[in-house]
Design an enzyme around this catalytic site. Structure first.
Site, PDB file in Angstrom:
ATOM      1  N   TYR A  59      12.414  21.668  -2.019  1.00  0.00           N
ATOM      2  CA  TYR A  59      12.180  20.774  -3.158  1.00  0.00           C
ATOM      3  C   TYR A  59      13.421  19.964  -3.421  1.00  0.00           C
ATOM      4  CZ  TYR A  59       7.904  20.501  -5.766  1.00  0.00           C
ATOM      5  OH  TYR A  59       6.648  20.149  -6.172  1.00  0.00           O
ATOM      6  N   GLU A  61      13.547  16.957  -5.796  1.00  0.00           N
ATOM      7  CA  GLU A  61      13.284  15.887  -6.781  1.00  0.00           C
ATOM      8  C   GLU A  61      14.602  15.223  -7.162  1.00  0.00           C
ATOM      9  OE1 GLU A  61      11.267  18.160  -9.748  1.00  0.00           O
ATOM     10  OE2 GLU A  61       9.321  17.361  -9.197  1.00  0.00           O
ATOM     11  N   ASP A 210       5.152  -7.733   0.850  1.00  0.00           N
ATOM     12  CA  ASP A 210       4.541  -6.502   1.346  1.00  0.00           C
ATOM     13  C   ASP A 210       4.476  -6.610   2.874  1.00  0.00           C
ATOM     14  OD1 ASP A 210       2.949  -4.421   2.144  1.00  0.00           O
ATOM     15  OD2 ASP A 210       1.387  -4.744   0.636  1.00  0.00           O
ATOM     16  N   THR A 236       5.175  -0.003   5.147  1.00  0.00           N
ATOM     17  CA  THR A 236       4.829   1.321   5.661  1.00  0.00           C
ATOM     18  C   THR A 236       5.726   1.584   6.862  1.00  0.00           C
ATOM     19  OG1 THR A 236       3.179   0.465   7.187  1.00  0.00           O
ATOM     20  CG2 THR A 236       2.390   1.107   5.002  1.00  0.00           C
ATOM     21  N   LYS A 239       3.116   1.743  10.837  1.00  0.00           N
ATOM     22  CA  LYS A 239       2.336   0.710  11.533  1.00  0.00           C
ATOM     23  C   LYS A 239       3.192   0.158  12.679  1.00  0.00           C
ATOM     24  CE  LYS A 239      -0.513   0.049   7.440  1.00  0.00           C
ATOM     25  NZ  LYS A 239      -0.959  -0.821   6.342  1.00  0.00           N
ATOM     26  N   ARG A 245       3.949   8.636   9.115  1.00  0.00           N
ATOM     27  CA  ARG A 245       3.134   8.072   8.045  1.00  0.00           C
ATOM     28  C   ARG A 245       3.937   8.073   6.743  1.00  0.00           C
ATOM     29  NH1 ARG A 245      -1.668   6.578   7.905  1.00  0.00           N
ATOM     30  NH2 ARG A 245      -1.583   6.810  10.144  1.00  0.00           N
TER      31      ARG A 245
HETATM   32  C1  LIG Z   1      -1.427  -0.523   5.058  1.00  0.00           C
HETATM   33  C2  LIG Z   1      -1.057  -1.385   3.902  1.00  0.00           C
HETATM   34  C3  LIG Z   1      -0.619  -0.837   2.679  1.00  0.00           C
HETATM   35  C4  LIG Z   1      -0.750   0.619   2.323  1.00  0.00           C
HETATM   36  O1  LIG Z   1      -0.221   1.558   3.138  1.00  0.00           O
HETATM   37  P1  LIG Z   1      -0.735   3.079   3.027  1.00  0.00           P
HETATM   38  O2  LIG Z   1       0.335   3.836   3.710  1.00  0.00           O
HETATM   39  O3  LIG Z   1      -2.059   3.145   3.665  1.00  0.00           O
HETATM   40  O4  LIG Z   1      -0.809   3.421   1.567  1.00  0.00           O
HETATM   41  C5  LIG Z   1      -0.160  -1.700   1.708  1.00  0.00           C
HETATM   42  N1  LIG Z   1      -0.148  -3.031   1.901  1.00  0.00           N
HETATM   43  C6  LIG Z   1      -0.594  -3.588   3.042  1.00  0.00           C
HETATM   44  C7  LIG Z   1      -0.557  -5.061   3.186  1.00  0.00           C
HETATM   45  C8  LIG Z   1      -1.076  -2.779   4.066  1.00  0.00           C
HETATM   46  O5  LIG Z   1      -1.554  -3.350   5.177  1.00  0.00           O
END
Ligand SMILES: *Cc1c(COP(=O)(O)O)cnc(C)c1O
Length: 428
Positions: A59, A61, A210, A236, A239, A245
């Site tokens: 843990y 935090e 984003d 993320t 990807k 993840r």
């Molecule tokens: C995949 C994605 C997210 C979210 O990612 P998660 O890990 O699935 O929560 C946010 N914004 C965009 C543009 C995405 O393609």
């Protein structure tokens, strides 16, 4: 099957044959079918190894040097290692590596920059925006007031279905958002943060980028970086960046406290330090020159797939691609064929992709008229333009003969043969 990754050869899992069978079935699926989901990838063995460590027991935090529980001396160093590597990778002043997912990273960015009820200008979901960009089904739309921009109309003669910056500017002037969000989940073109920055400055809005999808392309220098242009960059790690993840946030030193406080205690509890260790591994990998080669190859492969799909008679949304994904409009190929049916038959042929709305899709988001393909995972396995062309032909054959089970089964064996030549986890 790759023995060293097989759960059945792992003595630690001996007591759980039910789970072992499932893990090995999933490994076999990943090895014998084509992974063309644009948001998926194959992590390295080093990332897998770091994920499965004793760090899951702790843990922690808080943040390095400021934890709520004792015993975090080593954990602090792990998290600092990840943060420093990430800052170096993107040339950022501050990094937060704790978001459990991209969605959490976005929520935290909104929390750090806004009050409840403030207006956010983000991309329409049916034009490529993400659920966290104000979907009625997402908590984001219940806390903040969203206004949405979209892409320009289809234009077969020139660049259509690209972000409509005139509309972004008009909506920004009209609604005076506190925050503009650039970034998308289904958009095949480069997103230019500088144009968004100019519009944000004109109306006194903050800018969030984003980068969930292109983070790896940016890290590898295949796409322009929004770091230093946007106030906050979220993404993320799983990807195109090819890590475990999870999510991450980059911002200026000035916003660091607000962003950190939004993740913890604002949104999450204890961080997943085993995942943070795996993120550190992925960031180190992304700092290597070979990752830049990989990022550029992803784009080369997507362009090859785009050309080949067009040659097979598919219309592409926005006419092509600049990144790692290709958005197919099925209506011109076969007006009867929905995205849902196409996804299902391709799945039976061993070609894994997802249905996707096309701009102004007449069908529901559950059915759709499009498909989204991505090249990050196949590129990781070493496939090149030649294989992309072959895949486009297999997609086309499957969809043309979708009612012929024998034809679909024949594609499935060809897919398995192709995949056998490009194992994601070759024996080393
Ligand atoms: C995949 C994605 C997210 C979210 O990612 P998660 O890990 O699935 O929560 C946010 N914004 C965009 C543009 C995405 O393609």
């Amino acid at each position: 099957m790759t023995s060293s990754l097989a759960a059945s050869t792992n003595p630690a899992l001996e007591a759980d044959p039910a789970l072992v069978a499932l893990l090995d079935a999933e490994l076999a699926r990943q090895e014998s079918t084509l992974q063309l989901i644009a948001s998926e990838n194959f992590t390295s063995r080093a990332v897998l190894a770091a994920s499965g460590t004793v760090l899951t027991n702790k843990y922690s935090e808080g943040y390095p040097g400021r934890r709520y529980y004792g015993g975090n001396q080593v954990i602090d160093e792990v998290e600092d290692l990840a943060r420093e590597r990430l800052k170096q990778l993107f040339g950022a002043e501050h990094a937060n590596v704790q978001p459990h997912a991209g969605a959490n990273a976005n929520l935290a960015a909104y929390m750090a920059l806004l009050d409840a009820g403030d207006t956010i200008l983000a991309m329409r979901l049916d034009h490529g925006g993400h659920l966290t960009h104000g979907s009625p089904a997402s908590i984001t739309s219940k806390v903040w007031n969203f206004v949405s921009y979209g892409v320009t109309p289809r234009n077969d003669a020139g660049p259509g279905e690209v972000i409509d910056f005139d509309q972004v500017r008009d909506l920004a002037l009209q609604h005076k958002p506190k925050l503009i969000v650039a970034g998308s989940t289904a958009y095949a073109r480069t997103i230019d943060a500088t144009v968004f920055r100019q519009i944000a400055d004109e109306v006194g809005a903050k800018l969030m980028f984003d980068a969930a999808h292109p983070a790896g392309l940016i890290a590898g220098g295949a796409h322009p970086s929004p770091v230093g242009i946007a106030d906050v960059v979220t993404f993320t790690t799983h990807k195109t960046l090819r890590g475990p993840r999870g999510g991450a946030i980059l911002c200026s030193a000035e916003l660091a406290k607000k962003v950190d406080g939004a993740i913890f205690p604002g949104l999450q509890g204890g961080p997943l330090e085993h995942t943070i260790a795996a993120k550190a591994v992925a960031f180190l990998e992304a700092l290597q020159p070979s990752f830049s080669t990989y990022a550029h190859q992803i784009v080369t492969n997507a362009k090859a797939m785009a050309v080949a799909l067009q040659a097979e008679g598919f219309r592409l949304v926005s006419g092509g691609t600049d990144n790692h994904m290709v958005l197919v409009d099925l209506t011109s190929f076969d007006a009867e064929l929905t995205g849902k049916e196409a996804q299902e038959v391709l799945d039976r042929a061993g070609i894994t992709c997802n249905r996707n709305t096309i701009p102004d899709d007449p069908r529901s988001p559950f059915v759709t008229s499009g498909l989204r393909f991505g090249t990050p995972a196949t590129t990781t396995t070493g496939m090149g333009p030649e294989e992309m062309t072959q895949i486009a032909a297999l997609v086309s054959r499957t969809l043309r003969h979708r009612n012929d089970a024998t034809a679909v089964a024949a594609v499935r064996s060809e897919v398995a043969a192709l995949c056998a030549g490009f194992p994601p986890y070759p024996e080393r």
